[in-house]
Design an enzyme around this catalytic site. Structure first.
Site, PDB file in Angstrom:
ATOM      1  CG  ASP A 411      -1.799   1.208   1.315  1.00  0.00           C
ATOM      2  OD1 ASP A 411      -2.688   1.331   0.453  1.00  0.00           O
ATOM      3  OD2 ASP A 411      -1.602   2.038   2.223  1.00  0.00           O
ATOM      4  CD  GLU A 464      -2.548   2.518  -3.452  1.00  0.00           C
ATOM      5  OE1 GLU A 464      -3.743   2.788  -3.361  1.00  0.00           O
ATOM      6  OE2 GLU A 464      -1.716   2.825  -2.585  1.00  0.00           O
TER       7      GLU A 464
END
Length: 762
Positions: A411, A464
């Site tokens: 993330d 990401e």
């Protein structure tokens, strides 16, 4: 078991330090110490009335004396060598306890462990640090170990010692910053913390950074856990290992606590209960994987797991660690892979986590300009410190190895890569070359992916990253970062922006629809409509579509269809497959009641049909990362807002022709080029009646003619519904001469273009 010394004498200053709770090596004085003329046995039991050492073999008893420092007991046994013993301890209230001396055991963490940890390459350090049920010298107990290099003293505290930090003080292992203690007789499930005394004199308790299990929030103590589990997914992994070519990957993103909730008053289903619900649903819908929003322990529900407090512990909201193992095992039994979100980019500043763990910055950099993420109010990891880097890489190894995960999704990597991420001018420190790149984080990510790929070749590492950092999925040896896939966030943003427009104005933004193919093969992409697109005031994806109720659903079908036809793997967030209107938050359960309405049920069935079509047709995945697998037929029809393209494999018969109409205009006769002469069958149409449309406009096969279009010598004429996607496949090869012969026998076509908008029905 004894600490052997030629001469041993009690240093009473050391005893007083022990009694004051400031000793960092209690084994130096406590336990059994062998000398040239016998043995000393020393013990520290605050509040005890009497202590007796009992020889395990002979049952000979030796009473220890406390005559100078309260709680410190000692006896010298002359003319004896070391022997195995235990204590009988009596307290003023008459209670008696039998205790195996925790200070009678030699260190477990050896110099090789320490050297590798100090160098940041001990990728199984979680087997040493933390709390581990084990057996030493035939004695069952738990080995506790924690890294707290600047602490003056560290103790293990829990119900088993009345949370008294003077009872189980730990031994500092030289040259490591690690404290260690083996405590006999502690059972699985016991809660514990570490009591830490700092150089400034403060004393506080912290959970274990390497704990495998934690109390249910709002409590935050660590729990001792046995991770023994008999796995049954060997056949699943054997099948995965045999896969050499590109395979379909269609991911269903899930927040476990919100997918479904029990109706019996409980807050959540358990890992074991939700496994059956989720696996059956995902398999039926045609998903190949589930991606779980972080299931690592976290204190605040509102963070959705993205501010982790227990990096080695599955959250106790849904059960025990072995329950989560069962969850993964069960998903694999249904052929569903499991990917977990993992957050090495930040951690909360709260006392219940690893922030300022030993009273000073430890896992975070010393300088607040490097350590603080002001955007989220969190700390950033010190990626340049070996022990911290080791903590994170071994954490990834732990989740993949211990829990059999198919992949990790990393993330917010942009916040790791840039030193100035979310920081105003003057509030960050450039790197050694004056740039804003975090060189330590770059090195960490490359090492992470190298280690994971070496140990788990089939594990997927997904990134990401929103800034467009190049070569994230290129191999490390070729100068890349080594990830397997990256989220295509620019594609997602452009497409949602395009679809949000009134169709009348889409022609002015046509490039947002087509630009993604200019760099579709620069990286290995996952096309995602994730939870990020339905939080923060955005509403659901259907809310972002223009028009009235019916038009929103038509646009959404078209959006999902274009996504599934576009090169790249796929991801959709839970609830969006049936157009949940609610904005997602931690308190929201998927509104399954929406399926009582036809429009939502029909959309779910449409997505299900799309998913199964995607898995069935090799052209949609076999060459996902090869430009040979895609070809534009016409990307320039901006005025009509229509695109047509091919998805291909090496086999002619696999080729698909896709035509998408992004306006509410009906075309009775729309001419489109085809790659081969022959007859084409429409195998899928988003405007099918069963999907809420008005019905396919191509109920019969379309035979190509020798008529140039889109740079092709052959073409077909099709009906094209408003706001629709149609997919054609070669059903029968033909020749140009055959096409000409059939020209006179073809039925008369209707008027070519109907420029009036046709209002759709759902």
């Amino acid at each position: 078991m004894a600490n052997k010394k030629l001469v041993f004498a009690i240093n009473w200053t050391e005893v007083e330090t022990l009694a004051a709770g400031r000793h960092d090596n209690p084994h130096h004085i406590l336990g059994m110490h062998e000398t040239t003329d016998g043995v000393f046995i020393n013990a520290y039991f605050p509040g005890a009335k009497s202590v007796t050492a009992v020889c395990k073999n002979t049952k000979t008893r030796y009473k220890l004396i406390s005559d100078r420092v309260n709680g410190f007991f000692s006896v010298k046994v002359p003319d004896r060598q070391s022997f195995v013993y235990y204590f009988e301890v009596r307290f003023p209230d008459g209670k008696k306890r039998t205790v195996i001396d925790p200070y009678a055991f030699e260190p477990v963490i050896d110099p090789i462990d320490i050297s590798k940890f100090n160098d940041g390459i001990h990728y199984e350090i979680y087997e040493k640090l933390g709390a581990h049920p084990c057996m030493l010298d035939g004695v069952k107990g738990v080995l506790f170990a924690v890294w707290a290099p600047r602490a003056v003293r560290v103790s293990v505290v829990g119900n088993f010692n009345g949370w008294n930090g003077r009872v189980h003080m730990m031994r500092r292992i030289e040259y490591s910053g690690i404290f260690e203690l083996f405590i006999p007789g502690i059972a699985d499930g016991e809660i514990y913390k570490y009591e830490i005394q700092t150089r400034s004199g403060d004393t506080f308790m912290k959970p274990d950074p390497y704990a495998n299990y934690a109390e249910l929030r709002p409590a935050n103590a660590s729990r001792i856990a046995d991770l023994s589990y008999e796995w049954n997914d060997s056949a699943y992994f054997e099948k995965q290992a045999l896969v050499k070519n590109e395979m379909p990957m269609n991911i269903y993103e899930v927040h476990l606590g919100s997918f479904k909730r029990p109706k019996d008053g409980r807050e959540f289903f358990s890992y074991r209960e939700i496994a059956k619900e989720l696996a059956d649903y995902a398999a039926d819908m045609g998903y190949t994987h589930v991606e779980l929003m972080p299931i690592m322990e976290h204190e605040q529900d509102g963070t959705l797991g993205y501010q982790t407090t227990g990096f080695y512990a599955p959250t106790s909201r849904y059960g025990e660690p072995t329950d989560f193992m069962y969850f993964v095992d069960y998903m694999h039994s249904k052929g569903i892979g499991v990917i977990c979100d993992w957050v090495p980019s930040q951690f909360p500043m709260s006392e219940s986590g690893i922030a300022r763990y030993d009273g000073e910055p430890l896992y975070e950099p010393q300088d607040s300009r490097r350590s603080e993420n002001s955007r989220w109010g969190t700390y950033i990891f010190d990626y340049g410190r070996n022990e911290v880097k080791n903590y994170l890489i071994s954490n990834a190894v732990y989740w993949i190895g211990k829990y059999h995960l198919d992949g990790l999704r990393i993330d917010s990597v942009a916040s790791m890569l840039y030193l100035d991420y979310g920081k105003p001018y003057g509030c960050w420190i450039p790197n050694q070359y004056g740039g804003n790149e975090n060189l330590d984080a770059i090195g960490f990510l490359k090492e992470l992916n190298t280690v994971i790929k070496d140990r788990f070749p089939n594990c997927m590492m997904i990134v990401e990253e929103e800034s467009g950092w190049p070569m994230l999925t290129e191999e490390v040896d070729n100068g890349g970062m080594g990830f397997d896939y990256r989220f295509n966030m620019s594609w997602m943003k452009d497409l949602l922006s395009y679809m949000a427009l009134d169709p009348l104005y889409r022609k002015y933004e046509h490039k947002k629809l087509t630009n993604s193919l200019t760099n579709a093969y620069d990286e290995k992409y996952i096309l995602e409509f994730s939870h990020t697109e339905v939080v923060g005031g955005k509403g659901s994806i259907v809310d972002q579509m223009p028009g009235g109720y019916e038009e929103k659903f038509s646009n959404l079908r078209l959006l999902y269809g274009y996504m599934m036809m576009h090169p790249g793997k796929k991801l959709l967030f839970m609830g969006q497959e049936f157009a949940q209107f609610k904005e997602f938050n931690e308190a929201a359960e998927i509104d399954w009641n929406l399926l009582e309405f036809d429009a939502h049920t029909i959309l779910r069935d449409y997505v299900k049909a799309l998913n199964h079509l995607y898995k069935k047709e090799p052209a949609l995945y076999a060459l996902d990362n090869n430009a040979v697998g895609f070809e534009w037929m016409n990307a320039n029809a901006a005025n009509e807002s229509i695109v047509s393209f091919l998805r291909k494999t090496a086999k002619k018969e696999d080729t698909l022709l896709i035509v998408c109409n992004f306006t509410p205009v009906l075309y009775d006769k729309y001419k489109v080029g085809v790659p081969f002469a022959g007859s084409y069958k429409e195998i899928f149409c988003s405007d099918n009646v069963k999907f809420g449309g008005d019905g396919s406009k191509n109920s019969v096969m379309r035979t190509s003619k020798r008529s140039s279009c889109d740079g092709r010598s052959n073409s077909i004429t099709i009906g094209l519904a408003p706001l629709s996607m149609s997919i054609f496949k070669l059903a029968k090869s033909g020749t140009e001469s055959n096409s000409k012969k059939k020209k006179t026998t073809k039925p008369t076509e209707k008027k070519e273009v109907n420029t009036e908008s046709k209002k759709k029905k759902n």
